[in-house]
Motif scaffolding. Structure first.
Motif, PDB file in Angstrom:
ATOM      1  N   MET A   1       0.822  -1.213   0.000  1.00  0.00           N
ATOM      2  CA  MET A   1       0.000   0.000   0.000  1.00  0.00           C
ATOM      3  C   MET A   1       0.858   1.266   0.000  1.00  0.00           C
ATOM      4  O   MET A   1       0.407   2.335  -0.395  1.00  0.00           O
ATOM      5  N   LEU A   2       2.112   1.142   0.454  1.00  0.00           N
ATOM      6  CA  LEU A   2       2.999   2.305   0.462  1.00  0.00           C
ATOM      7  C   LEU A   2       3.692   2.500  -0.885  1.00  0.00           C
ATOM      8  O   LEU A   2       4.274   3.566  -1.126  1.00  0.00           O
ATOM      9  N   TYR A   3       3.628   1.492  -1.750  1.00  0.00           N
ATOM     10  CA  TYR A   3       4.380   1.560  -2.995  1.00  0.00           C
ATOM     11  C   TYR A   3       3.716   2.373  -4.116  1.00  0.00           C
ATOM     12  O   TYR A   3       4.431   2.992  -4.909  1.00  0.00           O
ATOM     13  N   PRO A   4       2.389   2.413  -4.265  1.00  0.00           N
ATOM     14  CA  PRO A   4       1.777   3.121  -5.401  1.00  0.00           C
ATOM     15  C   PRO A   4       2.267   4.546  -5.637  1.00  0.00           C
ATOM     16  O   PRO A   4       2.476   4.938  -6.792  1.00  0.00           O
ATOM     17  N   PRO A   5       2.467   5.379  -4.594  1.00  0.00           N
ATOM     18  CA  PRO A   5       2.998   6.720  -4.887  1.00  0.00           C
ATOM     19  C   PRO A   5       4.378   6.679  -5.559  1.00  0.00           C
ATOM     20  O   PRO A   5       4.675   7.495  -6.438  1.00  0.00           O
ATOM     21  N   THR A   6       5.198   5.706  -5.171  1.00  0.00           N
ATOM     22  CA  THR A   6       6.516   5.549  -5.791  1.00  0.00           C
ATOM     23  C   THR A   6       6.369   5.151  -7.255  1.00  0.00           C
ATOM     24  O   THR A   6       7.080   5.654  -8.131  1.00  0.00           O
ATOM     25  N   HIS A   7       5.425   4.241  -7.513  1.00  0.00           N
ATOM     26  CA  HIS A   7       5.165   3.814  -8.889  1.00  0.00           C
ATOM     27  C   HIS A   7       4.705   4.995  -9.737  1.00  0.00           C
ATOM     28  O   HIS A   7       5.165   5.179 -10.876  1.00  0.00           O
ATOM     29  N   TYR A   8       3.800   5.800  -9.178  1.00  0.00           N
ATOM     30  CA  TYR A   8       3.284   6.948  -9.935  1.00  0.00           C
ATOM     31  C   TYR A   8       4.395   7.963 -10.207  1.00  0.00           C
ATOM     32  O   TYR A   8       4.491   8.538 -11.300  1.00  0.00           O
ATOM     33  N   SER A  22       5.572  -5.994 -11.998  1.00  0.00           N
ATOM     34  CA  SER A  22       6.276  -4.943 -11.258  1.00  0.00           C
ATOM     35  C   SER A  22       7.094  -5.513 -10.099  1.00  0.00           C
ATOM     36  O   SER A  22       6.716  -6.528  -9.497  1.00  0.00           O
ATOM     37  N   ASP A  23       8.215  -4.860  -9.800  1.00  0.00           N
ATOM     38  CA  ASP A  23       8.978  -5.165  -8.592  1.00  0.00           C
ATOM     39  C   ASP A  23       8.398  -4.338  -7.444  1.00  0.00           C
ATOM     40  O   ASP A  23       8.569  -3.118  -7.398  1.00  0.00           O
ATOM     41  N   ILE A  24       7.693  -5.002  -6.531  1.00  0.00           N
ATOM     42  CA  ILE A  24       7.049  -4.319  -5.416  1.00  0.00           C
ATOM     43  C   ILE A  24       7.659  -4.825  -4.120  1.00  0.00           C
ATOM     44  O   ILE A  24       7.747  -6.041  -3.899  1.00  0.00           O
ATOM     45  N   PRO A  25       8.121  -3.935  -3.255  1.00  0.00           N
ATOM     46  CA  PRO A  25       8.739  -4.354  -1.989  1.00  0.00           C
ATOM     47  C   PRO A  25       7.832  -5.296  -1.196  1.00  0.00           C
ATOM     48  O   PRO A  25       6.604  -5.156  -1.213  1.00  0.00           O
ATOM     49  N   THR A  26       8.433  -6.244  -0.528  1.00  0.00           N
ATOM     50  CA  THR A  26       7.848  -7.296   0.320  1.00  0.00           C
ATOM     51  C   THR A  26       7.453  -8.537  -0.468  1.00  0.00           C
ATOM     52  O   THR A  26       7.212  -9.582   0.143  1.00  0.00           O
ATOM     53  N   TYR A  27       7.394  -8.459  -1.805  1.00  0.00           N
ATOM     54  CA  TYR A  27       7.058  -9.645  -2.588  1.00  0.00           C
ATOM     55  C   TYR A  27       8.332 -10.293  -3.109  1.00  0.00           C
ATOM     56  O   TYR A  27       9.235  -9.623  -3.606  1.00  0.00           O
ATOM     57  N   GLY A  28       8.373 -11.623  -3.043  1.00  0.00           N
ATOM     58  CA  GLY A  28       9.560 -12.345  -3.455  1.00  0.00           C
ATOM     59  C   GLY A  28       9.662 -12.553  -4.948  1.00  0.00           C
ATOM     60  O   GLY A  28      10.611 -13.143  -5.434  1.00  0.00           O
ATOM     61  N   ARG A  29       8.673 -12.097  -5.689  1.00  0.00           N
ATOM     62  CA  ARG A  29       8.669 -12.240  -7.147  1.00  0.00           C
ATOM     63  C   ARG A  29       8.013 -11.013  -7.768  1.00  0.00           C
ATOM     64  O   ARG A  29       7.364 -10.229  -7.083  1.00  0.00           O
ATOM     65  N   ASN A 157      -3.855 -11.909  -2.554  1.00  0.00           N
ATOM     66  CA  ASN A 157      -3.793 -12.970  -1.545  1.00  0.00           C
ATOM     67  C   ASN A 157      -3.613 -14.327  -2.222  1.00  0.00           C
ATOM     68  O   ASN A 157      -2.836 -15.176  -1.769  1.00  0.00           O
ATOM     69  N   ALA A 158      -4.362 -14.534  -3.320  1.00  0.00           N
ATOM     70  CA  ALA A 158      -4.270 -15.794  -4.058  1.00  0.00           C
ATOM     71  C   ALA A 158      -2.867 -15.989  -4.622  1.00  0.00           C
ATOM     72  O   ALA A 158      -2.328 -17.102  -4.598  1.00  0.00           O
ATOM     73  N   LEU A 159      -2.263 -14.914  -5.138  1.00  0.00           N
ATOM     74  CA  LEU A 159      -0.889 -14.990  -5.647  1.00  0.00           C
ATOM     75  C   LEU A 159       0.064 -15.440  -4.546  1.00  0.00           C
ATOM     76  O   LEU A 159       0.909 -16.321  -4.759  1.00  0.00           O
ATOM     77  N   ASP A 160      -0.045 -14.838  -3.378  1.00  0.00           N
ATOM     78  CA  ASP A 160       0.798 -15.216  -2.240  1.00  0.00           C
ATOM     79  C   ASP A 160       0.641 -16.707  -1.914  1.00  0.00           C
ATOM     80  O   ASP A 160       1.627 -17.438  -1.738  1.00  0.00           O
TER      81      ASP A 160
END
Length: 240
Positions: A1-8, A22-29, A157-160
């Motif tokens: 939830m903190l990443y979208p402003p960085t993406h924008y 996308s490379d999003i922090p906290t996700y391993g892929r 959630n399903a992806l996780d």
């Protein structure tokens, strides 16, 4: 939830379902945009096919040959206690002869106490929309799930659960209610059989997670200690 402003800030636009992963922090892929919460991404919605999907689900459940408990309720239909009620006449919504053909291996009800159902030894799997509460409840009781997300954060959630944790069988990761996309009866039937296959490694992973869950909440467990630290921290705060 903190990443979208960085993406924008980086791309000068919001996420779009057609974006590359996308490379999003906290996700391993890398994360596909199609599984991001609806509030974060741009989707093109088509006329709803929910009724057609409901019919396909019925045929798949019947053809799968699996024993089942199916909770069917009317949205926005509640009894005097505020509990969502079931349909008064199931023949109106089920294929002709469905109840007769499945009476020896199926049970249909309205609202049901989900946790009590998961606790029963006869339950071998769960078709889930992947809300986080349902995921936690199923893991606590060692019930493997197959993923059929609908809205909100359920897709990610399903992806996780499928890709990162190996705790669920994939039916769909990016299904989204109201888009007009249908999941075929054969696809549902195949996934159900995969879910119930005793050789599926997901079953072993889920049982291991069940044991880890229980160890976490007893004295000395990680959750037990974390809650204790939280209480100590609150009690140590000076009142204004």
């Amino acid at each position: 939830m903190l990443y979208p402003p960085t993406h924008y800030e980086k791309f000068r636009k919001s996420f779009d379902i057609m974006d590359p992963d996308s490379d999003i922090p906290t996700y391993g892929r890398r994360v596909p945009s199609r599984v991001l919460p609806t509030a974060l991404c741009i989707y093109v919605l088509e006329p709803s096919e929910d009724l057609s999907q409901h019919n396909l689900s019925k045929f798949a459940l019947e053809r799968s040959g699996q024993r089942f408990l199916w909770s069917i309720h009317q949205e926005r239909a509640k009894d005097k206690h505020g509990v969502i009620d079931g349909f008064s006449n199931l023949d109106e919504i089920l294929p002709q002869g469905f109840l007769e053909r499945t009476k020896s291996r199926g049970m249909i009800c309205g609202w049901t106490p989900q946790v009590d159902v998961f606790a029963h030894q006869a339950i071998g799997g769960f078709i889930s929309h992947c809300g986080w509460n349902s995921i936690l409840e199923s893991l606590w009781h060692g019930v493997p799930i197959t993923t059929w997300p609908m809205y909100a954060e359920q897709q990610i959630n399903a992806l996780d659960m499928v890709k990162d944790l190996g705790l669920a069988v994939e039916l769909k990761l990016d299904y989204r209610r109201g888009t007009g996309i249908l999941v075929g009866a054969d696809e549902i039937k195949k996934t159900l059989r995969n879910l119930m296959d005793k050789r599926n490694p997901v079953k072993t992973n889920v049982m291991e997670m069940k044991e880890k869950n229980r160890k976490a909440v007893v004295h000395g467990g990680s959750s037990f200690d974390s809650i204790g630290c939280f209480i100590v921290d609150i009690l140590s705060q000076k009142l204004p």
